[in-house]
Design an enzyme around this catalytic site. Structure first.
Site, mmCIF file in Angstrom:
data_model
loop_
_atom_site.group_PDB
_atom_site.id
_atom_site.type_symbol
_atom_site.label_atom_id
_atom_site.label_comp_id
_atom_site.label_asym_id
_atom_site.label_seq_id
_atom_site.Cartn_x
_atom_site.Cartn_y
_atom_site.Cartn_z
ATOM 1 N N ASP A 239 0.837 -1.207 0.000
ATOM 2 C CA ASP A 239 0.000 0.000 0.000
ATOM 3 C C ASP A 239 0.876 1.263 0.000
ATOM 4 O O ASP A 239 0.359 2.381 -0.084
ATOM 5 C CB ASP A 239 -1.008 -0.005 1.144
ATOM 6 N N SER A 240 2.200 1.077 0.058
ATOM 7 C CA SER A 240 3.129 2.196 -0.158
ATOM 8 C C SER A 240 2.860 2.835 -1.516
ATOM 9 O O SER A 240 3.279 3.967 -1.767
ATOM 10 C CB SER A 240 4.578 1.712 -0.074
ATOM 11 N N ASP B 213 -1.190 -6.146 -0.396
ATOM 12 C CA ASP B 213 -1.549 -5.541 0.887
ATOM 13 C C ASP B 213 -3.054 -5.295 1.000
ATOM 14 O O ASP B 213 -3.683 -4.852 0.029
ATOM 15 C CB ASP B 213 -0.874 -4.164 1.014
ATOM 16 N N LYS C 246 -1.258 -9.410 2.650
ATOM 17 C CA LYS C 246 -0.515 -8.957 3.828
ATOM 18 C C LYS C 246 -1.397 -7.979 4.594
ATOM 19 O O LYS C 246 -2.113 -7.189 3.970
ATOM 20 C CB LYS C 246 0.805 -8.276 3.438
ATOM 21 N N GLU D 244 -1.400 -5.492 8.425
ATOM 22 C CA GLU D 244 -0.622 -4.971 9.542
ATOM 23 C C GLU D 244 -1.312 -5.289 10.860
ATOM 24 O O GLU D 244 -2.546 -5.213 10.955
ATOM 25 C CB GLU D 244 -0.459 -3.449 9.398
ATOM 26 N N GLU E 294 9.245 -4.327 10.559
ATOM 27 C CA GLU E 294 9.635 -3.010 10.038
ATOM 28 C C GLU E 294 10.246 -2.134 11.126
ATOM 29 O O GLU E 294 9.672 -1.954 12.200
ATOM 30 C CB GLU E 294 8.425 -2.302 9.390
HETATM 31 O O1 KIV Z 1 3.536 -1.114 1.642
HETATM 32 C C1 KIV Z 1 4.670 -1.592 1.537
HETATM 33 O O2 KIV Z 1 5.351 -1.400 0.529
HETATM 34 C C2 KIV Z 1 5.153 -2.413 2.657
HETATM 35 C C3 KIV Z 1 6.575 -2.763 2.834
HETATM 36 C C4 KIV Z 1 6.840 -3.855 3.752
HETATM 37 C C5 KIV Z 1 7.595 -2.503 1.904
HETATM 38 O O3 KIV Z 1 4.377 -2.791 3.462
#
Ligand code: KIV
Length: 271
Positions: free
Chosen positions: A49-50, A88, A118, A120, A186
């Site tokens: 999500d970056s 993400d 993924k 968080e 992280e």
């Molecule tokens: O959003 C992202 O790019 C990440 C990283 C771990 C690089 O979560």
């Protein structure tokens, strides 16, 4: 008959089995061409999500939507053959309940073709991770600095120093016990990363978390020097493509203004 055997795509189980082995190479990608470059060398491609900041110019990852993740996830899928594709789940799309997380994750998997998601969160997300994995959704977890939580954790500082270390350890253990196949660590200190890597049975993927992890991940635009709004201290630039891009565009602009472009041999005549 094809001359070369078709590429075998890495599975979440294959990534999990790499615990303690040759370090896992992981990078982000947001487009088909970048996915092709990354796929040639990496074990995991993350549509992170970056992309909200790197591609869409947002100030943080908070404004990223499921639609954005699906759009980029589909593009990356077209360029990924061997690496495991992970997408993400964005802020607000999974935290409310395991049911909400399942609906979002199932949609993301069905619409992008990714093999895992993924999310968080440590202990607070353990129930959700268990719920998803028991329903055929492989989960990569993400603890330590969690960019989606910066409004409550107070910014992008190093996590887990001093007494805080125990909380990060508990988070990593909780997601591993819940069934995550790997966990991103992280921005934590080396002793903490080493201790977690020794304690959990799944691969730890570090970003700003020292070489003591089972693998590493970076935002590809950071390591290529393409994203220049800010530079995390742990990022090593392997190329300066931002500078090269600027110089190339400047040279083109100069050629156009001086009527040197297109070059004579590239202009069309009547016959
Ligand atoms: O959003 C992202 O790019 C990440 C990283 C771990 C690089 O979560």
């Amino acid at each position: 008959m094809s001359a070369s055997a078709p590429q075998k795509t890495l599975t979440p189980a294959a990534i999990r089995a790499r615990k303690g082995g040759t370090p896992l190479v992981c990078l982000t990608a947001y487009s088909t061409p970048m996915a092709r470059f990354v796929d040639a060398h990496a074990d995991v491609i993350l549509v992170g999500d970056s992309l909200g900041m790197v591609v869409h110019g947002l100030p943080s990852t908070i404004g990223v939507t499921v639609e954005m993740m699906v759009l980029h996830g589909r593009a990356v899928r077209r360029g990924a053959e061997r690496a495991l594709l992970v997408v993400d789940l964005p802020f607000g799309s999974y935290e409310e309940s395991p049911d909400q997380a399942f609906r979002t994750a199932a949609r993301v998997m069905a619409e992008t073709g990714c093999a895992a998601v993924k999310l968080e969160g440590g202990e607070t997300m353990a129930e959700t991770i268990g719920f998803l994995t028991r329903r055929a959704i492989p989960v990569m977890a993400h603890v330590g600095l969690m960019p989606q939580s910066v409004n409550v954790t107070g910014g992008y500082r190093v996590q887990g120093r001093g007494a805080e270390a125990e909380r990060v350890i508990q988070d990593a253990r909780a997601v591993a016990e819940a069934g995550a196949f790997a966990v991103v660590l992280e921005k934590i200190t080396e002793p903490l990363a080493r201790s977690i890597t020794e304690q959990v049975p799944i691969p730890t993927i570090g970003i700003g978390a020292s070489p003591a992890c089972d693998g590493q991940i970076l935002v590809v635009d950071d390591m290529l020097g393409l994203f220049t709004d800010f530079r995390p201290s742990f990022v090593r630039r392997y190329a300066e493509l931002g500078e090269a891009t600027d110089a190339a565009i400047a040279a083109y602009a100069e050629d156009v203004r001086a009527r040197r472009f297109p070059a004579r041999e590239h202009t069309f005549s009547e016959s």
